[in-house]
Design a protein around this motif. Structure first.
Motif, short mmCIF file in Angstrom:
data_model
loop_
_atom_site.label_atom_id
_atom_site.label_comp_id
_atom_site.label_asym_id
_atom_site.label_seq_id
_atom_site.Cartn_x
_atom_site.Cartn_y
_atom_site.Cartn_z
N LYS A 1 27.24 31.68 41.67
CA LYS A 1 27.87 32.68 42.53
C LYS A 1 29.10 33.22 41.81
O LYS A 1 30.11 32.53 41.67
N LEU A 2 28.98 34.46 41.33
CA LEU A 2 30.09 35.13 40.64
C LEU A 2 30.71 36.15 41.58
O LEU A 2 30.08 37.14 41.94
N ALA A 3 31.95 35.92 41.99
CA ALA A 3 32.68 36.89 42.81
C ALA A 3 33.34 37.91 41.89
O ALA A 3 33.66 37.60 40.74
N VAL A 4 33.54 39.11 42.41
CA VAL A 4 34.15 40.18 41.62
C VAL A 4 35.32 40.78 42.39
O VAL A 4 35.22 41.05 43.59
N THR B 1 30.00 48.70 37.07
CA THR B 1 28.57 48.56 36.81
C THR B 1 28.27 47.27 36.07
O THR B 1 27.34 46.53 36.42
N LEU B 2 29.05 46.97 35.04
CA LEU B 2 28.86 45.73 34.29
C LEU B 2 29.09 44.53 35.19
O LEU B 2 28.34 43.54 35.12
N ALA B 3 30.10 44.60 36.06
CA ALA B 3 30.37 43.49 36.97
C ALA B 3 29.18 43.24 37.89
O ALA B 3 28.80 42.08 38.12
N ARG B 4 28.56 44.29 38.42
CA ARG B 4 27.39 44.12 39.30
C ARG B 4 26.22 43.51 38.53
O ARG B 4 25.52 42.64 39.06
N GLN B 5 26.03 43.95 37.30
CA GLN B 5 24.95 43.39 36.49
C GLN B 5 25.16 41.91 36.22
O GLN B 5 24.22 41.11 36.29
#
Length: 274
Positions: free
Chosen positions: A50-53, A35-39
């Motif tokens: 552009k932040l990839a996860v 969830t934090l990564a998506r936020q």
């Protein structure tokens, strides 16, 4: 300044310098890492970044190899503990991404909902990225020397003989992860106020997955999975050293509400007072 604001400022600075940073996100099972990564992705996109996860779980071994690696574990799980992953599957694309001028990144992917919650590999992700966030419950954990000494084992006296033997095996398996951790530029931690919280969090997450109609695990299976993480690398031995080195820590209560956040260096004093 919040952690999110600080991170975005830093990411923009790194882009201006021509760097492609990797942020590690450590947190126990169910803490809300995804969830934090998506936020963070959404906030980065609003800032034209552009932040990839990726998750360490995206690097799980293929099914048969994973069964062999996890054979004989005392928790009856086919994934989660150190040794169930192939860290090179993430390290190689990260190094290739940092070395190419186009900023193209290719990441492996794993879907935990397949095969009634056992999970399997799926098609990878490819695209442009300014930065990468790598999340996982064991991110940053390092193998410990002299783990068989009575002083080292003191915090683990509640583990039975089979679990202690497995912990020693997992400690050795951590060596393969160190080159991947060395690629991290920053480390963030989600820290539970109590280590009983992750089981509750994960049961809640499985309930949500069931309501959505996806693959889910029964409470007994969830308990095995959470126990596998907490007893393969007991937090007192393996997570506390990571905490001290973290750039940012967010302490969570049983409902995953933030109680405190700050540097890893300041976290132990706050936790002792709490």
């Amino acid at each position: 300044m919040s952690f999110e604001d600080d991170l975005l400022v830093w990411l923009d600075q790194q882009r201006r310098l021509g760097s492609r940073p990797v942020i590690g996100l450590n947190g126990p099972v169910g803490a809300g890492k995804s969830t934090l990564a998506r936020q963070l992705q959404q906030r980065a996109a609003a800032a034209d970044l552009k932040l990839a996860v990726a998750s360490i779980d995206d690097a799980y071994l293929p099914w048969q190899a994973r069964l062999e690696a996890m054979a004989g574990n005392p928790f009856g799980v086919s994934r989660v503990p150190p040794g169930s992953h192939d860290p090179e599957a993430l390290l190689k694309p990260i190094l290739a991404w940092r070395g190419n001028a186009e900023g193209h990144l290719h990441l492996p992917r794993f879907d935990k909902t397949l095969h009634q919650g056992v999970g399997d590999r799926v098609a990878g992700w490819s695209g442009y990225a300014d930065a990468l966030l790598l999340e996982g419950w064991l991110v940053g954990c390092q193998p410990m020397a002299d783990l068989t000494s009575s002083q080292r084992l003191a915090p683990c006296l509640d583990l039975n003989a089979a679990e202690q033997a497995w912990m020693l095996r997992c400690n050795k398996a951590l060596e393969a992860y160190q080159p991947l951790w060395a690629a991290l530029d920053r480390l963030v931690m989600l820290w539970p106020l109590r280590w009983s919280h992750p089981l509750r969090w994960r049961i809640q997450a499985e309930a949500r997955q069931r309501r959505r109609g996806g693959g889910w695990m029964a409470p007994a299976e969830v308990s095995q999975l959470v126990r596998a993480s907490l007893n393969s690398l007991p937090p007192e031995l393996f997570q506390h050293p990571v905490l001290a080195k973290a750039n940012w820590v967010r302490v969570l209560d049983g409902r995953r509400r933030m109680l405190w956040e700050g540097s890893g260096g300041a976290a132990p004093a706050w936790l002792d007072q709490s």
